[in-house]
Design a protein around this motif. Structure first.
Motif, PDB file in Angstrom:
ATOM      1  N   ARG A 118       2.447 -36.395 -23.626  1.00 31.99           N
ATOM      2  CA  ARG A 118       2.247 -35.225 -24.979  1.00 31.99           C
ATOM      3  C   ARG A 118       1.370 -34.761 -25.234  1.00 31.99           C
ATOM      4  N   LYS A 119       0.030 -35.057 -24.593  1.00 30.77           N
ATOM      5  CA  LYS A 119      -1.215 -34.400 -24.971  1.00 30.77           C
ATOM      6  C   LYS A 119      -1.203 -32.853 -24.269  1.00 30.77           C
TER       7      LYS A 119
ATOM      8  N   ASN B 226       0.851 -48.204 -27.411  1.00 29.73           N
ATOM      9  CA  ASN B 226      -0.264 -47.257 -27.063  1.00 29.73           C
ATOM     10  C   ASN B 226      -1.336 -47.528 -27.825  1.00 29.73           C
TER      11      ASN B 226
ATOM     12  N   LYS C 271      -3.596 -45.588 -28.470  1.00 30.38           N
ATOM     13  CA  LYS C 271      -4.001 -44.465 -29.439  1.00 30.38           C
ATOM     14  C   LYS C 271      -3.133 -44.074 -30.593  1.00 30.38           C
TER      15      LYS C 271
ATOM     16  N   ASP D 102      -1.368 -39.839 -21.270  1.00 29.92           N
ATOM     17  CA  ASP D 102      -0.261 -39.402 -22.333  1.00 29.92           C
ATOM     18  C   ASP D 102       0.350 -38.104 -21.854  1.00 29.92           C
TER      19      ASP D 102
ATOM     20  N   ASN E  62      -9.141 -37.631 -19.412  1.00 25.68           N
ATOM     21  CA  ASN E  62      -7.903 -37.153 -18.911  1.00 25.68           C
ATOM     22  C   ASN E  62      -7.841 -36.655 -17.317  1.00 25.68           C
TER      23      ASN E  62
ATOM     24  N   GLN F  44       6.882 -47.017 -30.868  1.00 29.35           N
ATOM     25  CA  GLN F  44       6.084 -46.609 -32.080  1.00 29.35           C
ATOM     26  C   GLN F  44       7.374 -46.772 -33.014  1.00 29.35           C
TER      27      GLN F  44
END
Length: 785
Positions: free
Chosen positions: A703-704, A142, A144, A701, A716, A122
């Protein structure tokens, strides 16, 4: 030019050289991290070759941090940079700028050397000059998030975009280091994703992996818009007219797998004759020194000669959530239905396992399924089944079969008794419930505070339950003599009378004790006055409920004591702590007096009310003589059948436990009764939970931290042990040995062609759900003549 948008922020200067001596890279990074943790958001670094400046500044959270680097930085500027970080290098930068960048914006006002944007996922990197070799290699994207971007004003070095898997690179070709080749030597080798806009001449790229395409209007508009931003970032806005000529730009993209030209394979004979014999045979390098057997030996075996074979073990194991749920609720199947768009079916499925999916799963259960969730092994939050549970208040009843002539008497209308009756009715039998209370629901209706269970939720589920179980007799005090009569009138009798008799400490003053269940019954009706000082003996979850209710009714000084570290946990413990209740242990009660509780140490705990909450016992006077007990509780077998074959017992009368334990016992007993009524032997299906290590969480992910909807939860869920039909194994199999076969019942299975499979294990290694297992092949039998 200094970034003025950060001028109002708290600022500081960190120097890379002190007293004529260079500061170690580790020390400099620690000082930057410390500055960020203290609230500095504009940090000027006077670098002297220190590595990794500007990376991993997570302590600022979502607040923006600006790092301005003067002097000469070392390698890996902005490595593992966070989305909150802007890094500006006021000169040239060495290797690995933006290595593993995770969102930082990096501006270099000069050239950068090798490895720019290596493995970036990113963020954006702006280079005001040229870059060295292997830029934009192994990048990824990613879906997302926005793709990573690399902008270079000049040209790039050799091996650019090697194994590029995502992102966008823009090579402007302005004063490039090689005016005849802005892309360097052998670009795009192994490229499988992303785009490369470039301007200027080139000397080729990997034709096997990439292709030139026409720049469509959408791509051109994106390029123009962001080109203007790039030039502004590097203070070269005057170049926009020169660089914005559409006819000068070209676009490279990765070829799809289908577009890649098949590579002809050299035969074993050709290899042996043209390579092996030429180099190692007669006349070759070592041909005169060794003798080689030229007989070719197959290296990769298939069929019966494989050492390992893949086995599709779909549904062989239970997912950890279902294995840890006493009710056996197949949470993963509910999430699977929701993923496929069958939201109502996913909600309704719960009614096959519990009559109280909203009351219990949504509010009262400590959610043992979430405790066991595979995601937690990687410190990711468990999929929130409470959201699904609370939605289940609107679950629709299944079509009920006609009631048959087999009748079962159920003594007790609490969770265990209703569970038995519910499951028997779903199987076409006639359950009849007897309860001494005025309403059904047991402790859920009479004891559990409204602060934990909204009144309207329980009422709605009881209303749904009454549609399924029409025969209910309330205010019935059933005796053991009545049970003997019911045995003759009904096919089976189920004891679900709970544990209503409180345990009382045998100490002086015990008559002053208020049993916790009695207190909670009265408090729920606001029918008891509570003084300011309350001591609760027994700091379990029931004691915590008593504490929160005591506070609601006016108590200001609440103390819970226990002889050991309290076993309370979850929402009940948190609620008691939130109202200021104090927990003390180990404490042993010697006496109850007018002043309060006297401990065996002689200490007095002042109290105007003392509540006892150390457990409850069944009322043995109701239990028939034919039913064997042990220490006051009914003894049962694995099907909850008692020593009297016509009597079953479930719930707290057998063993104190959670609501889910009671509901589970009711379901198992009902299945056993159903089997006996059909003349069959009862069976309890037991499966082992899938080992955690077989499930791959790399697809999710990390980080979710929370879930916003049912669909979010469903996406998920790792679907542990049950195939998600994602097709990854089919895609990665190098031999195309796996195929999907539809079955007549609408299900499917994945089948391996043994003559193509080489037992490499790719399928098992990439399977998100862990359903593929690589096992040793059966040994070959050798027949001697």
């Amino acid at each position: 030019m200094r970034n003025t948008s950060y001028m109002h922020s708290k600022s500081c200067v960190i120097k890379g050289i002190e007293n004529g001596k260079r500061v170690d890279s580790r020390i400099l990074e620690e000082r930057i991290q410390e500055a960020v943790s203290k609230g500095y958001r504009y940090i000027e670094v006077e670098a002297f070759g220190q590595h990794g400046i500007g990376g991993r500044l997570w302590k600022a959270g979502s607040e923006k941090v600006y790092i301005r680097i003067k002097g000469t930085p070392g390698q890996r500027v902005g490595s593992m940079g966070f989305p909150n970080t802007l890094i500006e290098v006021m000169g040239h930068a060495p290797d690995d700028v933006g290595w593993l960048n995770a969102g930082a914006e990096i501006i270099v006002h000069g050239n950068a050397t090798n490895g720019v944007a290596n493995a970036m996922a990113q963020g954006k990197i702006y280079i005001a000059g040229n870059i060295g070799a292997r830029g934009m290699t192994m990048t990824k994207r990613n879906p997302k998030f926005a793709p990573p971007e690399l902008w270079v004003l000049g040209g790039v070095g050799d091996y650019f975009a090697e194994f590029m898997a995502g992102g966008i690179a823009v090579i402007c070709g302005y004063n490039p280091q090689d005016p005849e080749n802005v892309l360097g030597y052998r670009p795009c080798v192994g490229m499988v994703g992303g785009k490369i806009f470039f301007r200027g001449p080139h000397k080729g790229f990997s034709q096997h992996d990439a292709k030139l395409v026409v720049i469509e209007d959408q791509d051109w508009n994106w390029l123009l818009e962001n080109l203007e931003i790039f030039l502004k970032k590097i203070n070269r806005e005057e170049l926009f007219p020169e660089l914005s000529k559409r006819e000068e730009w070209q676009l490279l993209v990765a070829k799809t797998p289908m577009e890649r030209a098949p590579q002809p394979r050299r035969s074993m004979h050709s290899f042996r004759m043209e390579v092996w014999e030429k180099e190692l045979g007669e006349g070759g390098l070592v041909g005169d020194l060794i003798k080689i057997d030229p007989e070719p030996i197959p290296v990769i075996a298939t069929g019966i000669y494989r050492r390992y074979v893949p086995v599709w073990e779909n549904k062989k194991y239970l997912p950890p959530c279902q294995a840890n749920c006493p009710t056996g609720m197949p949470v993963h199947l509910r999430w699977q239905l929701i993923r496929s768009g069958q939201i109502d079916e996913g909600i309704d499925l719960a009614l096959a396992y519990s009559p109280f999916p909203a009351t219990v799963c949504g509010y009262l259960c400590p959610n043992l399924c979430m405790d066991a969730c595979t995601r937690k092994t990687q410190k990711m939050p468990a999929v929130d089944v409470r959201i699904l549970g609370q939605k289940s208040v609107d679950a629709h009843l299944p079509d009920l079969p006609p009631m048959g002539d087999k009748k079962i008497a159920i003594i007790g209308g609490g969770p265990a008794g209703i569970s038995v009756a519910w499951q028997l009715r779903l199987r076409g039998h006639t359950p009849v419930v007897f309860d001494r209370e005025e309403v059904l629901g047991g402790k859920m209706s009479s004891v559990i505070p409204f602060s934990r269970l909204p009144k309207e939720v329980l009422e709605k589920e009881l209303e749904r339950m009454r549609k399924v179980i029409p025969y209910v007799h309330l205010r019935k005090n059933i005796t053991k003599e009545d049970i003997e009569k019911l045995k003759n009138e009904y096919d089976f009798v189920v004891l679900a009378i709970g544990a209503q008799k409180p345990r009382i400490l045998p100490v002086p003053g015990k008559e002053r004790l208020v049993p916790a269940l009695s207190f909670l019954r009265k408090s729920k009706q606001n029918a008891i006055k509570v003084p300011e000082r309350v001591v609760i003996i027994g700091a379990g979850n029931v004691g915590c409920d008593a504490a929160t209710e005591a506070h609601r009714l006016g108590a200001k000084d609440i103390t819970l004591i226990d002889i050991q570290e309290p076993l309370s946990f979850g929402k009940e413990r948190k609620a008691a702590e939130a109202v200021g209740a104090k927990f003390r242990w180990p404490c042993f009660t010697k006496e109850i007096t007018e002043e309060g509780v006297v401990l065996d140490t002689g200490e007095l705990l002042p109290a105007d009310m003392v509540i006892i909450s150390i457990g409850d016992m069944p009322e043995e006077s109701v239990i028939p003589e034919s039913v064997e007990t042990e220490r006051g509780f009914v003894k049962v077998n694995e099907y909850y059948q008692t020593s009297d074959p016509k009597i079953f017992a479930v719930g707290d009368v057998v063993k104190l436990g959670l609501l889910t334990d009671a509901i589970s016992a009711g379901r198992i007993a009902a299945m056993a009764i159903d089997a006996l009524l059909k003349g069959e032997t009862p069976k309890v299906e037991k499966k082992e939970p899938i080992p955690y290590e077989r499930v791959k969480l790399e697809y999710f992910d990390p980080r979710k931290l929370k879930f916003d909807s049912l669909e979010d939860c469903a996406e998920n869920c790792a679907s542990c042990g049950q195939c998600r039909d994602c097709g990854i194994c089919i895609t990665v199999c190098p031999q195309a040995a796996i195929s999907r076969v539809e079955k007549e019942d609408g299900e499917f299975e994945l089948v391996v062609d043994d003559e193509r499979c080489i037992g490499c294990g790719f399928c098992a290694n990439v399977c998100p759900c862990g359903v593929w297992n690589l096992v040793e092949n059966e040994p070959l039998e050798v027949t001697y003549l």
